[in-house]
Design a protein around this motif. Structure first.
Motif, short mmCIF file in Angstrom:
data_model
loop_
_atom_site.label_atom_id
_atom_site.label_comp_id
_atom_site.label_asym_id
_atom_site.label_seq_id
_atom_site.Cartn_x
_atom_site.Cartn_y
_atom_site.Cartn_z
N VAL A 257 94.92 177.98 83.93
CA VAL A 257 94.94 178.68 85.22
C VAL A 257 94.79 177.58 86.27
CG1 VAL A 257 93.87 180.43 86.67
CG2 VAL A 257 93.89 180.73 84.18
N ALA A 258 95.89 177.06 86.74
CA ALA A 258 95.88 175.87 87.59
C ALA A 258 95.11 176.10 88.88
CB ALA A 258 97.32 175.45 87.90
N PRO A 259 94.54 175.03 89.45
CA PRO A 259 93.74 175.17 90.68
C PRO A 259 94.45 175.89 91.83
CG PRO A 259 93.37 173.02 89.71
CD PRO A 259 94.46 173.65 88.90
N LEU A 260 95.76 175.84 91.88
CA LEU A 260 96.46 176.56 92.94
C LEU A 260 96.17 178.06 92.87
CD1 LEU A 260 98.41 176.58 95.31
CD2 LEU A 260 100.32 176.65 93.67
N THR A 261 95.97 178.58 91.65
CA THR A 261 95.61 179.99 91.50
C THR A 261 94.28 180.26 92.19
OG1 THR A 261 96.65 179.92 89.31
CG2 THR A 261 95.31 181.85 89.82
N ALA A 262 93.27 179.42 91.90
CA ALA A 262 91.95 179.57 92.51
C ALA A 262 92.03 179.40 94.02
CB ALA A 262 90.98 178.56 91.90
N TRP A 263 92.82 178.44 94.46
CA TRP A 263 92.95 178.18 95.90
C TRP A 263 93.50 179.41 96.63
CZ3 TRP A 263 91.10 174.83 99.22
CH2 TRP A 263 91.71 174.65 100.47
N ARG A 264 94.48 180.05 96.06
CA ARG A 264 95.07 181.23 96.70
C ARG A 264 94.07 182.39 96.73
NH1 ARG A 264 100.93 180.66 93.61
NH2 ARG A 264 101.89 179.25 95.14
N ILE A 265 93.28 182.54 95.66
CA ILE A 265 92.24 183.57 95.64
C ILE A 265 91.20 183.28 96.73
CG2 ILE A 265 90.34 184.54 94.28
CD1 ILE A 265 92.09 184.00 91.77
N TYR A 266 90.76 182.04 96.78
CA TYR A 266 89.77 181.61 97.78
C TYR A 266 90.28 181.88 99.20
CZ TYR A 266 88.15 177.93 101.02
OH TYR A 266 87.73 177.23 102.11
N LYS A 267 91.53 181.54 99.46
CA LYS A 267 92.08 181.72 100.79
C LYS A 267 92.21 183.20 101.18
CE LYS A 267 92.98 177.65 102.63
NZ LYS A 267 92.46 177.28 103.96
N ALA A 268 92.34 184.06 100.18
CA ALA A 268 92.56 185.48 100.44
C ALA A 268 91.27 186.24 100.72
CB ALA A 268 93.28 186.13 99.26
N ILE A 269 90.10 185.70 100.29
CA ILE A 269 88.83 186.41 100.43
C ILE A 269 88.09 185.89 101.66
CG2 ILE A 269 86.61 186.94 99.36
CD1 ILE A 269 87.94 186.59 96.65
N PRO A 270 87.83 186.72 102.65
CA PRO A 270 87.15 186.25 103.87
C PRO A 270 85.80 185.61 103.57
CG PRO A 270 88.05 188.46 104.19
CD PRO A 270 88.19 188.15 102.73
N GLY A 271 85.59 184.41 104.09
CA GLY A 271 84.30 183.74 103.96
C GLY A 271 83.99 183.18 102.59
N ALA A 272 84.94 183.17 101.69
CA ALA A 272 84.67 182.68 100.33
C ALA A 272 84.38 181.19 100.33
CB ALA A 272 85.86 182.97 99.42
N LYS A 273 83.67 180.74 99.29
CA LYS A 273 83.41 179.33 99.07
C LYS A 273 84.27 178.85 97.90
CE LYS A 273 78.67 179.47 100.81
NZ LYS A 273 77.24 179.18 100.51
N PHE A 274 84.58 177.55 97.90
CA PHE A 274 85.48 176.96 96.90
C PHE A 274 84.82 175.73 96.31
CE2 PHE A 274 89.34 174.38 95.84
CZ PHE A 274 89.94 175.27 94.96
N GLU A 275 84.80 175.65 94.98
CA GLU A 275 84.16 174.52 94.31
C GLU A 275 85.07 174.00 93.20
OE1 GLU A 275 81.37 171.66 93.97
OE2 GLU A 275 80.89 173.43 95.19
N VAL A 276 85.39 172.69 93.29
CA VAL A 276 86.23 172.04 92.29
C VAL A 276 85.36 171.19 91.37
CG1 VAL A 276 88.13 170.44 91.89
CG2 VAL A 276 88.20 171.98 93.86
N PHE A 277 85.59 171.33 90.07
CA PHE A 277 84.91 170.49 89.08
C PHE A 277 85.92 169.41 88.66
CE2 PHE A 277 82.15 173.97 89.37
CZ PHE A 277 80.92 173.61 88.79
N GLU A 278 85.64 168.19 89.09
CA GLU A 278 86.63 167.13 89.02
C GLU A 278 86.87 166.58 87.62
OE1 GLU A 278 88.52 166.35 91.37
OE2 GLU A 278 87.54 167.04 93.20
N VAL A 295 75.48 174.49 90.75
CA VAL A 295 76.35 175.23 91.68
C VAL A 295 76.06 176.72 91.62
CG1 VAL A 295 78.75 175.91 92.09
CG2 VAL A 295 78.18 173.50 91.76
N ILE A 296 75.93 177.26 90.41
CA ILE A 296 75.66 178.70 90.27
C ILE A 296 74.31 179.04 90.88
CG2 ILE A 296 75.26 180.58 88.63
CD1 ILE A 296 78.17 179.75 88.79
N ASN A 297 73.29 178.26 90.57
CA ASN A 297 71.96 178.54 91.12
C ASN A 297 71.94 178.44 92.65
OD1 ASN A 297 70.59 179.19 88.76
ND2 ASN A 297 69.94 177.09 88.37
N ALA A 298 72.64 177.44 93.17
CA ALA A 298 72.67 177.28 94.63
C ALA A 298 73.36 178.45 95.29
CB ALA A 298 73.38 175.97 94.99
N PHE A 299 74.41 178.96 94.69
CA PHE A 299 75.14 180.09 95.29
C PHE A 299 74.35 181.38 95.18
CE2 PHE A 299 78.25 183.60 94.86
CZ PHE A 299 78.75 183.58 96.16
#
Length: 303
Positions: A257-278, A295-299
């Motif tokens: 599930v390539a990062p572009l999928t996550a990016w599009r989801i993130y962009k579609a949800i108002p106020g969402a946060k985005f985290e990449v694991f490099e 990351v989970i605990n912080a969120f």
């Protein structure tokens, strides 16, 4: 000296990751088609419990507990797993049980209600992201925070890179399947292990994971039935209406599930946060466990 240090780092052994202990279900929730097995880790507290919803479809939650990430998260809040209908410890009562997304959402809500929880946090992994997104769309009043971890919100919107990145592996796997004399069930189980061989960033962590995860909790018939029942469902249009705090996670090298999928989801949800694991593929909770817990605990916040 820098070259020597680099070589030492490359040759260092993979840090051992201890799977969570295999324990009996905490309980069962009876619905029309299935008795849903669930597990609760951690002690009750002021913190909102988080439901860790596994992917697949057709897998049990067992692939998510091959290290102690969720035990660490359970130090601060209760963590709930359940096996989705037709998987693991939740076998179907009859073969023609519904596999539509509304039935899956009703199952999750039945577990929530049985635990007397008005508000829950949700973390959906892979296909589990599809399920928790559907749940949030149906029951926003019960969702405090939402995490979509290398997840999907519809099959047709996935950016899937296996053919572009692993053409040699796919061809070899297909040839091996054609030559195999194994039965259909054995072929399906091997096909899943072949699939897992392409979802890691680190070859060492892949080898370690696969050598210790003997049973991935795969029910091929359930997976096929769920995909058939949800193949035309697309939740992307629902995302702009979401108002719950949302975190979208992706592994930088997730070819499934390539990062572009996550990016599009993130962009579609108002106020969402985005985290990449490099340094992760499709399972950042396994490839970068310390960061994943952080990351989970912080969120979600710690009480």
């Amino acid at each position: 000296m820098k070259m020597l240090l680099a070589l030492l780092a490359l040759s260092a052994p993979v840090a051992a990751q201890t799977p969570m202990p295999v324990i009996p279900p905490t309980g069962y929730v009876e619905v029309a088609d299935v008795n849903l097995a669930y597990w609760v880790y951690g002690q009750p507290s002021k913190a909102t419990p988080v439901f860790a919803v596994n992917g697949g479809p057709g897998l049990s939650h067992i692939y998510m507990v091959q290290n102690d990430v969720w035990l660490q998260i359970a130090r601060h809040r209760q963590v709930v797993f359940y096996d989705q209908r037709g998987t693991g410890r939740s076998p179907l009562k009859h073969a023609d049980a519904a596999m539509r997304m509304d039935a899956q959402v009703a199952d999750l809500d039945a577990v929530r209600a049985a635990l007397h929880l008005d508000k829950i946090d949700l973390c959906g992994d892979s296909y589990g992201g599809f399920l928790v997104t559907a749940y949030t769309a149906a029951h926003p009043e019960h969702v405090d925070k939402l995490i979509i971890s290398d997840g999907v919100v519809g099959w047709k919107s996935i950016v899937h890179l296996f053919p572009q990145v692993f053409p040699d592996k796919l061809e070899a796997q297909e040839a091996s399947m054609r030559a195999s004399t194994a039965n259909d069930e054995e072929k399906a189980q091997q096909g899943l292990r072949d699939h897992f061989s392409m979802i890691f960033y680190s070859r060492e962590k892949l080898d370690y994971y696969m050598s210790h995860a003997k049973d991935l909790g795969n029910s091929p018939a359930t997976g096929q039935a769920v995909q058939a029942a949800t193949e035309d469902l697309d939740l992307m249009p629902a995302l702009p209406k979401f108002s719950v705090p949302t975190l979208v996670i992706t592994g930088r090298y997730d070819m499934n599930v390539a990062p572009l999928t996550a990016w599009r989801i993130y962009k579609a949800i108002p106020g969402a946060k985005f985290e990449v694991f490099e340094e992760s593929g499709h399972l950042p909770s396994y490839e970068e466990p310390e960061k994943y817990v952080r990351v989970i605990n912080a969120f979600l916040g710690k009480e």
